[in-house]
Write a protein that holds these residues in place. Structure first.
Motif, PDB file in Angstrom:
ATOM      1  N   PRO A 184      64.006  66.875  16.413  1.00  0.00           N
ATOM      2  CA  PRO A 184      63.437  66.157  17.548  1.00  0.00           C
ATOM      3  C   PRO A 184      62.908  64.778  17.197  1.00  0.00           C
ATOM      4  O   PRO A 184      62.627  63.987  18.087  1.00  0.00           O
ATOM      5  CB  PRO A 184      62.298  67.078  18.005  1.00  0.00           C
ATOM      6  N   GLY A 243      65.751  66.151  21.614  1.00  0.00           N
ATOM      7  CA  GLY A 243      64.524  66.924  21.642  1.00  0.00           C
ATOM      8  C   GLY A 243      63.614  66.599  22.801  1.00  0.00           C
ATOM      9  O   GLY A 243      62.470  67.032  22.811  1.00  0.00           O
ATOM     10  N   ARG A 293      59.780  74.292  19.519  1.00  0.00           N
ATOM     11  CA  ARG A 293      60.238  72.919  19.736  1.00  0.00           C
ATOM     12  C   ARG A 293      61.675  72.948  20.221  1.00  0.00           C
ATOM     13  O   ARG A 293      62.441  73.851  19.900  1.00  0.00           O
ATOM     14  CB  ARG A 293      60.144  72.101  18.439  1.00  0.00           C
ATOM     15  N   TRP A 294      62.033  71.930  20.983  1.00  0.00           N
ATOM     16  CA  TRP A 294      63.410  71.793  21.446  1.00  0.00           C
ATOM     17  C   TRP A 294      64.272  71.169  20.357  1.00  0.00           C
ATOM     18  O   TRP A 294      63.886  70.169  19.755  1.00  0.00           O
ATOM     19  CB  TRP A 294      63.476  70.923  22.700  1.00  0.00           C
TER      20      TRP A 294
END
Length: 232
Positions: free
Chosen positions: A35, A43, A177-178
């Motif tokens: 990200p 992200g 988290r993305w």
């Protein structure tokens, strides 16, 4: 399955996968740094992506209002209506993504949480994928992949809920988290056939070969063996 087979029911639902993002280069940097890569948006959740996520809840407007007030707080969303989630170990998931982006159609949104990757998939995937895996590669009779070496895949569908990362990652955040964040109201999601293909490719590429090439004929199990070490 040794080749990518297109399924019209899953490949063309919603938006096309985003091949413009250099996901492979990001994966080589490691999931934790993904990200933070400058110049891409893998992200970052867009407003359209947030609207799609909120649509999975029973009260989308309330969910969006809560995220607007607390954008760095993770949420919990039900599976089965807008998406299913396939939960895989981080290393195996990274190899799946490499296959999907290098030789397949790409992936849908992907998140990381507690050392595992969450692959967002088309609704119904959680119900079909386990049986497809058992039939194709995970069966007890398959000679190339011992069952003890297979990773634990968890499929979340109707009746399940998953933790989704916050819309905005806080500084030094160690929670979910993305990796590939949703950026459209109708993101493309892989179906069970796509994820089956990726799982089989990863598993077969990692399995040791059981057939070696030899210039000698196979040994005869009924042949007599003599000790000739002391003969003159």
């Amino acid at each position: 399955m040794t080749a990518w087979l297109r399924d019209e029911t899953t490949l063309h639902t919603g938006a096309a996968p985003r091949h413009g993002v250099d996901i492979l280069a990001a994966l080589r940097d490691g999931p934790d740094r993904l990200p933070e890569r400058a110049g891409d948006r893998v992200g970052q959740v867009t407003p359209s992506g947030a609207a799609w996520l909120a649509g999975a809840s029973a009260y989308p407007r309330t969910t969006l209002a809560r995220w607007e007030a607390h954008p760095t707080t993770a949420g919990v969303l039900p599976c089965g209506s807008s998406f299913d989630v396939v939960n895989v170990p981080a290393l195996f998931g990274r190899r799946m993504l490499e296959q999907l982006w290098a030789e397949g159609p790409g992936s849908g949104p992907v998140a990381t949480h507690r050392g595992r990757l969450l692959l967002f998939a088309a609704p119904g995937t959680a119900q079909r994928l386990p049986s497809l895996l058992s039939w194709e590669e995970w069966g007890t009779g398959h000679p190339r992949v011992p069952r003890a070496s297979l990773p634990a895949l968890l499929c979340h569908g109707t009746g399940d809920a998953v933790t989704v990362p916050p819309l905005v990652a806080g500084p030094g955040a160690g929670g979910p988290r993305w990796l590939v964040a949703p950026d459209t109201r109708n993101p493309w999601l892989p179906g069970p056939d796509v994820l089956l293909w990726a799982c089989v490719r990863v598993t077969r590429s990692a399995a040791p070969s059981t057939t070696g090439n030899s210039i000698f004929p196979p040994a005869d199990p009924g042949a007599n063996v003599y000790d000739v070490s002391r003969r003159r």
